[in-house]
Design a protein around this motif. Structure first.
Motif, short mmCIF file in Angstrom:
data_model
loop_
_atom_site.label_atom_id
_atom_site.label_comp_id
_atom_site.label_asym_id
_atom_site.label_seq_id
_atom_site.Cartn_x
_atom_site.Cartn_y
_atom_site.Cartn_z
N MET A 161 -10.19 81.76 12.62
CA MET A 161 -9.31 81.19 13.60
C MET A 161 -9.39 79.67 13.57
SD MET A 161 -8.96 81.99 17.66
CE MET A 161 -10.46 81.26 18.24
N ARG A 162 -10.59 79.15 13.39
CA ARG A 162 -10.74 77.69 13.37
C ARG A 162 -9.95 77.08 12.21
NH1 ARG A 162 -14.54 75.67 16.74
NH2 ARG A 162 -15.02 73.86 15.45
N SER A 163 -9.99 77.72 11.04
CA SER A 163 -9.25 77.16 9.91
C SER A 163 -7.74 77.23 10.15
CB SER A 163 -9.63 77.86 8.61
OG SER A 163 -9.23 79.20 8.63
N TYR A 164 -7.27 78.28 10.81
CA TYR A 164 -5.86 78.39 11.16
C TYR A 164 -5.46 77.23 12.08
CZ TYR A 164 -1.58 80.05 13.38
OH TYR A 164 -0.31 80.14 13.88
N MET A 165 -6.29 76.95 13.06
CA MET A 165 -6.01 75.84 13.97
C MET A 165 -5.93 74.52 13.21
SD MET A 165 -8.45 76.62 17.21
CE MET A 165 -8.30 78.07 18.20
N LYS A 166 -6.90 74.28 12.35
CA LYS A 166 -6.93 73.04 11.58
C LYS A 166 -5.71 72.94 10.67
CE LYS A 166 -11.93 72.52 11.58
NZ LYS A 166 -13.15 72.54 10.78
N ASP A 167 -5.32 74.06 10.04
CA ASP A 167 -4.13 74.07 9.18
C ASP A 167 -2.86 73.70 9.95
OD1 ASP A 167 -5.71 74.83 7.05
OD2 ASP A 167 -5.06 76.94 7.09
N ASN A 168 -2.89 73.90 11.25
CA ASN A 168 -1.72 73.61 12.08
C ASN A 168 -1.88 72.34 12.90
OD1 ASN A 168 0.37 75.92 11.90
ND2 ASN A 168 -1.63 76.91 11.83
N GLY A 169 -2.82 71.49 12.47
CA GLY A 169 -2.98 70.19 13.09
C GLY A 169 -3.68 70.20 14.44
N PRO B 172 -9.96 72.41 16.89
CA PRO B 172 -10.57 73.55 17.60
C PRO B 172 -11.55 73.16 18.70
CG PRO B 172 -10.60 73.93 15.24
CD PRO B 172 -10.13 72.52 15.45
N ASP B 173 -12.30 72.08 18.50
CA ASP B 173 -13.28 71.69 19.51
C ASP B 173 -12.64 71.11 20.77
OD1 ASP B 173 -15.41 72.56 17.98
OD2 ASP B 173 -15.56 70.65 16.92
N LYS B 174 -11.36 70.82 20.70
CA LYS B 174 -10.66 70.28 21.87
C LYS B 174 -9.78 71.32 22.56
CE LYS B 174 -10.74 65.47 20.56
NZ LYS B 174 -9.97 64.25 20.43
N LEU B 175 -9.88 72.56 22.12
CA LEU B 175 -9.10 73.64 22.72
C LEU B 175 -10.03 74.64 23.40
CD1 LEU B 175 -6.60 74.36 19.82
CD2 LEU B 175 -6.13 73.17 21.95
N PRO B 176 -9.61 75.16 24.55
CA PRO B 176 -10.45 76.17 25.19
C PRO B 176 -10.44 77.44 24.35
CG PRO B 176 -8.35 75.99 26.33
CD PRO B 176 -8.38 74.89 25.30
N THR B 177 -11.60 77.97 24.11
CA THR B 177 -11.69 79.20 23.32
C THR B 177 -12.64 80.17 24.01
OG1 THR B 177 -11.40 77.90 21.31
CG2 THR B 177 -12.22 80.12 21.04
N TRP C 33 -13.27 75.82 31.32
CA TRP C 33 -13.37 74.88 30.20
C TRP C 33 -12.61 73.61 30.54
CZ3 TRP C 33 -10.32 72.18 26.83
CH2 TRP C 33 -10.93 71.69 25.69
N PHE C 34 -11.41 73.75 31.10
CA PHE C 34 -10.61 72.58 31.45
C PHE C 34 -11.29 71.73 32.51
CE2 PHE C 34 -7.05 75.00 29.61
CZ PHE C 34 -6.52 74.02 28.79
N GLY D 78 -14.32 71.15 32.91
CA GLY D 78 -15.44 70.40 32.37
C GLY D 78 -15.06 69.42 31.29
N THR D 79 -13.88 69.55 30.69
CA THR D 79 -13.55 68.70 29.52
C THR D 79 -12.16 68.09 29.62
OG1 THR D 79 -12.70 70.58 28.29
CG2 THR D 79 -15.02 70.05 27.99
N GLN D 80 -11.57 68.07 30.78
CA GLN D 80 -10.22 67.55 30.91
C GLN D 80 -10.07 66.15 30.31
OE1 GLN D 80 -9.11 67.83 34.97
NE2 GLN D 80 -7.20 68.84 34.53
N SER D 81 -11.06 65.32 30.49
CA SER D 81 -10.95 63.95 30.00
C SER D 81 -10.92 63.88 28.47
CB SER D 81 -12.10 63.10 30.52
OG SER D 81 -13.33 63.64 30.07
N ALA D 82 -11.40 64.92 27.79
CA ALA D 82 -11.41 64.92 26.34
C ALA D 82 -10.06 65.25 25.74
CB ALA D 82 -12.45 65.93 25.83
N LEU D 83 -9.14 65.78 26.54
CA LEU D 83 -7.84 66.17 26.00
C LEU D 83 -6.89 65.03 25.85
CD1 LEU D 83 -7.28 69.54 27.84
CD2 LEU D 83 -7.94 69.19 25.50
#
Length: 75
Positions: free
Chosen positions: A1-9, A12-17, A67-68, A70-75
């Motif tokens: 899944m992570r590689s799919y995300m990267k392939d689509n720009g 992954p570390d900035k998306l809630p999973t 997740w949001f 705790g990390t809203q400022s990172a988005l």
């Protein structure tokens, strides 16, 4: 899944999973011990669900929403 995300720009570390194992009411599912191993291997929260009965659905959504908070400022 992570590689799919990267392939689509996407980063992954900035998306809630979260990981949700649905259909826990069916036969031949992964055991609780197997799910514990999945929990130990990754950093994503793992939830179980029986969506047709509404079990575990809100808990999974709350996991994504937390997740949001705790990390809203990172988005």
């Amino acid at each position: 899944m992570r590689s799919y995300m990267k392939d689509n720009g996407l980063e992954p570390d900035k998306l809630p999973t979260v990981i949700q194992f649905n259909k826990r009411d069916l036969p031949n599912i992964r055991t609780d011990a197997e799910l514990d191993q999945v929990r130990k291997r990754g950093r994503e929260p793992v939830y179980t669900a029986v969506a047709v009965r509404g079990e575990g659905v809100l808990e999974t959504l709350r996991g994504v929403l937390s997740w949001f908070s705790g990390t809203q400022s990172a988005l």
